[in-house]
Write a protein that holds these residues in place. Structure first.
Motif, PDB file in Angstrom:
ATOM      1  N   GLU A 139       0.846  -1.181   0.000  1.00 49.70           N
ATOM      2  CA  GLU A 139       0.000   0.000   0.000  1.00 49.70           C
ATOM      3  C   GLU A 139       0.887   1.238   0.000  1.00 49.70           C
ATOM      4  OE1 GLU A 139      -3.233  -0.005   2.832  1.00 49.70           O
ATOM      5  OE2 GLU A 139      -3.387  -2.185   2.650  1.00 49.70           O
ATOM      6  N   GLY A 140       0.589   2.166  -0.907  1.00 56.26           N
ATOM      7  CA  GLY A 140       1.361   3.393  -1.002  1.00 56.26           C
ATOM      8  C   GLY A 140       2.506   3.333  -2.005  1.00 56.26           C
ATOM      9  N   ASP A 141       2.749   2.155  -2.617  1.00 54.11           N
ATOM     10  CA  ASP A 141       3.813   2.109  -3.629  1.00 54.11           C
ATOM     11  C   ASP A 141       3.339   2.808  -4.898  1.00 54.11           C
ATOM     12  OD1 ASP A 141       2.430   0.302  -5.371  1.00 54.11           O
ATOM     13  OD2 ASP A 141       3.511  -1.443  -4.640  1.00 54.11           O
ATOM     14  N   ALA A 142       4.249   2.963  -5.838  1.00 52.52           N
ATOM     15  CA  ALA A 142       3.906   3.634  -7.097  1.00 52.52           C
ATOM     16  C   ALA A 142       2.722   2.931  -7.750  1.00 52.52           C
ATOM     17  CB  ALA A 142       5.113   3.634  -8.034  1.00 52.52           C
ATOM     18  N   ASN A 143       1.628   3.659  -7.915  1.00 53.67           N
ATOM     19  CA  ASN A 143       0.398   3.203  -8.582  1.00 53.67           C
ATOM     20  C   ASN A 143      -0.422   2.173  -7.799  1.00 53.67           C
ATOM     21  OD1 ASN A 143      -1.274   3.833 -10.793  1.00 53.67           O
ATOM     22  ND2 ASN A 143      -0.791   1.888 -11.759  1.00 53.67           N
ATOM     23  N   TRP A 144      -0.193   2.007  -6.510  1.00 52.74           N
ATOM     24  CA  TRP A 144      -1.040   1.102  -5.709  1.00 52.74           C
ATOM     25  C   TRP A 144      -2.462   1.581  -5.743  1.00 52.74           C
ATOM     26  CZ3 TRP A 144      -0.846  -3.471  -3.195  1.00 52.74           C
ATOM     27  CH2 TRP A 144      -1.898  -3.750  -2.319  1.00 52.74           C
ATOM     28  N   PRO A 145      -3.454   0.759  -5.925  1.00 54.53           N
ATOM     29  CA  PRO A 145      -3.417  -0.684  -6.156  1.00 54.53           C
ATOM     30  C   PRO A 145      -3.447  -1.038  -7.645  1.00 54.53           C
ATOM     31  CG  PRO A 145      -5.670  -0.077  -5.744  1.00 54.53           C
ATOM     32  CD  PRO A 145      -4.842   1.202  -5.683  1.00 54.53           C
ATOM     33  N   GLY A 146      -3.199  -0.077  -8.505  1.00 54.01           N
ATOM     34  CA  GLY A 146      -3.233  -0.322  -9.948  1.00 54.01           C
ATOM     35  C   GLY A 146      -2.064  -1.168 -10.426  1.00 54.01           C
ATOM     36  N   PRO A 147      -2.065  -1.489 -11.714  1.00 54.84           N
ATOM     37  CA  PRO A 147      -1.018  -2.352 -12.271  1.00 54.84           C
ATOM     38  C   PRO A 147       0.323  -1.631 -12.401  1.00 54.84           C
ATOM     39  CG  PRO A 147      -2.467  -1.578 -14.010  1.00 54.84           C
ATOM     40  CD  PRO A 147      -3.074  -1.112 -12.712  1.00 54.84           C
ATOM     41  N   VAL A 148       1.387  -2.418 -12.481  1.00 55.76           N
ATOM     42  CA  VAL A 148       2.717  -1.847 -12.648  1.00 55.76           C
ATOM     43  C   VAL A 148       3.004  -1.539 -14.115  1.00 55.76           C
ATOM     44  CG1 VAL A 148       3.630  -2.957 -10.584  1.00 55.76           C
ATOM     45  CG2 VAL A 148       3.854  -4.113 -12.792  1.00 55.76           C
ATOM     46  N   TRP A 149       2.384  -2.280 -15.025  1.00 52.77           N
ATOM     47  CA  TRP A 149       2.675  -2.116 -16.451  1.00 52.77           C
ATOM     48  C   TRP A 149       2.121  -0.808 -16.991  1.00 52.77           C
ATOM     49  CZ3 TRP A 149       1.889  -6.978 -14.447  1.00 52.77           C
ATOM     50  CH2 TRP A 149       2.945  -7.866 -14.641  1.00 52.77           C
ATOM     51  N   GLY A 150       2.958  -0.112 -17.742  1.00 48.87           N
ATOM     52  CA  GLY A 150       2.527   1.106 -18.410  1.00 48.87           C
ATOM     53  C   GLY A 150       2.354   2.297 -17.494  1.00 48.87           C
ATOM     54  N   PHE A 151       2.856   2.209 -16.272  1.00 53.18           N
ATOM     55  CA  PHE A 151       2.697   3.304 -15.328  1.00 53.18           C
ATOM     56  C   PHE A 151       4.008   4.059 -15.180  1.00 53.18           C
ATOM     57  CE2 PHE A 151       3.075   5.092 -11.058  1.00 53.18           C
ATOM     58  CZ  PHE A 151       1.977   5.937 -11.052  1.00 53.18           C
ATOM     59  N   GLY A 152       3.994   5.329 -15.504  1.00 56.70           N
ATOM     60  CA  GLY A 152       5.148   6.195 -15.285  1.00 56.70           C
ATOM     61  C   GLY A 152       6.397   5.731 -15.999  1.00 56.70           C
ATOM     62  N   LYS A 153       7.519   6.202 -15.502  1.00 56.78           N
ATOM     63  CA  LYS A 153       8.817   5.913 -16.106  1.00 56.78           C
ATOM     64  C   LYS A 153       9.664   5.125 -15.113  1.00 56.78           C
ATOM     65  CE  LYS A 153      12.692   8.151 -18.349  1.00 56.78           C
ATOM     66  NZ  LYS A 153      13.323   9.391 -18.741  1.00 56.78           N
ATOM     67  N   ALA A 154      10.354   4.118 -15.620  1.00 54.90           N
ATOM     68  CA  ALA A 154      11.214   3.281 -14.765  1.00 54.90           C
ATOM     69  C   ALA A 154      12.249   4.141 -14.049  1.00 54.90           C
ATOM     70  CB  ALA A 154      11.904   2.212 -15.600  1.00 54.90           C
ATOM     71  N   GLU A 155      12.530   3.773 -12.805  1.00 53.98           N
ATOM     72  CA  GLU A 155      13.547   4.455 -12.003  1.00 53.98           C
ATOM     73  C   GLU A 155      14.654   3.456 -11.688  1.00 53.98           C
ATOM     74  OE1 GLU A 155      11.639   6.151  -8.561  1.00 53.98           O
ATOM     75  OE2 GLU A 155      10.110   7.139  -9.799  1.00 53.98           O
ATOM     76  N   PRO A 156      15.884   3.766 -12.053  1.00 49.86           N
ATOM     77  CA  PRO A 156      16.977   2.816 -11.807  1.00 49.86           C
ATOM     78  C   PRO A 156      17.336   2.736 -10.321  1.00 49.86           C
ATOM     79  CG  PRO A 156      17.843   4.847 -12.719  1.00 49.86           C
ATOM     80  CD  PRO A 156      16.345   4.970 -12.733  1.00 49.86           C
ATOM     81  N   TYR A 157      17.856   1.581  -9.937  1.00 49.37           N
ATOM     82  CA  TYR A 157      18.385   1.407  -8.584  1.00 49.37           C
ATOM     83  C   TYR A 157      19.688   2.175  -8.439  1.00 49.37           C
ATOM     84  CZ  TYR A 157      15.439  -2.588  -7.192  1.00 49.37           C
ATOM     85  OH  TYR A 157      14.402  -3.396  -6.828  1.00 49.37           O
ATOM     86  N   LYS A 158      19.956   2.660  -7.245  1.00 50.98           N
ATOM     87  CA  LYS A 158      21.299   3.100  -6.899  1.00 50.98           C
ATOM     88  C   LYS A 158      22.096   1.816  -6.682  1.00 50.98           C
ATOM     89  CE  LYS A 158      19.916   7.462  -4.967  1.00 50.98           C
ATOM     90  NZ  LYS A 158      19.483   8.185  -3.812  1.00 50.98           N
ATOM     91  N   ASP A 159      23.346   1.797  -7.091  1.00 52.08           N
ATOM     92  CA  ASP A 159      24.142   0.573  -7.038  1.00 52.08           C
ATOM     93  C   ASP A 159      24.150  -0.060  -5.645  1.00 52.08           C
ATOM     94  OD1 ASP A 159      24.691   0.897  -9.725  1.00 52.08           O
ATOM     95  OD2 ASP A 159      26.746   1.599  -9.414  1.00 52.08           O
ATOM     96  N   ALA A 160      24.388   0.728  -4.621  1.00 51.14           N
ATOM     97  CA  ALA A 160      24.478   0.187  -3.257  1.00 51.14           C
ATOM     98  C   ALA A 160      23.139  -0.393  -2.809  1.00 51.14           C
ATOM     99  CB  ALA A 160      24.940   1.270  -2.287  1.00 51.14           C
TER     100      ALA A 160
END
Length: 136
Positions: A100-121
């Motif tokens: 709950e509260g993640d990007a686009n909750w409770p909607g689908p992950v596909w096609g939502f916004g722009k991917a955000e890369p991980y920081k290496d650490a």
């Protein structure tokens, strides 16, 4: 297995974290969700029903293993599992931890916004936790 080749899009969009009896377990490079991708290392397979009966059982076991480890590591509200393959036809199964509260909750992950890369650490620490959970 020697003629298995990973689809370049899966290779580009994810990082291998472990190889199991059947699958290459990969972490999506999109840091918005803890998102693993299981790719059965079998050539020319696009559908689960194309796997041998033994590989189907092994895939089910590995999905359960990855789902439980992801839930343990993330404390997610829900684990989503799906095998779509409309764009990348090579058989692969998405296992995504949702909270709950993640990007686009409770909607689908596909096609939502722009991917955000991980920081290496952050990525490396998360992979270490996943490997530990998958090995126990």
């Amino acid at each position: 297995m020697s003629d298995f080749v990973l689809d370049p899009r899966l290779e580009n969009d994810s990082t291998s974290i472990m190889v199991t009896g059947l699958c290459d377990i990969r972490l999506s490079k999109d840091a918005r969700w803890p998102w693993l991708i299981l790719v059965p290392r079998r050539a020319g397979i696009t559908e689960i029903f194309e796997l041998t009966p033994l590989d189907q059982v092994l895939l089910t076991f590995e999905i359960e293993l990855v789902s439980a480890a992801l839930k343990k590591v993330t404390g997610a509200t829900k684990i989503n599992v799906g095998a779509l393959g409309n764009i990348v036809r090579q058989l692969h199964v998405h296992v995504i931890a949702r909270s709950e509260g993640d990007a686009n909750w409770p909607g689908p992950v596909w096609g939502f916004g722009k991917a955000e890369p991980y920081k290496d650490a952050t990525r490396d620490k998360f992979i270490a936790k996943l490997r530990e959970a998958l090995s126990s």
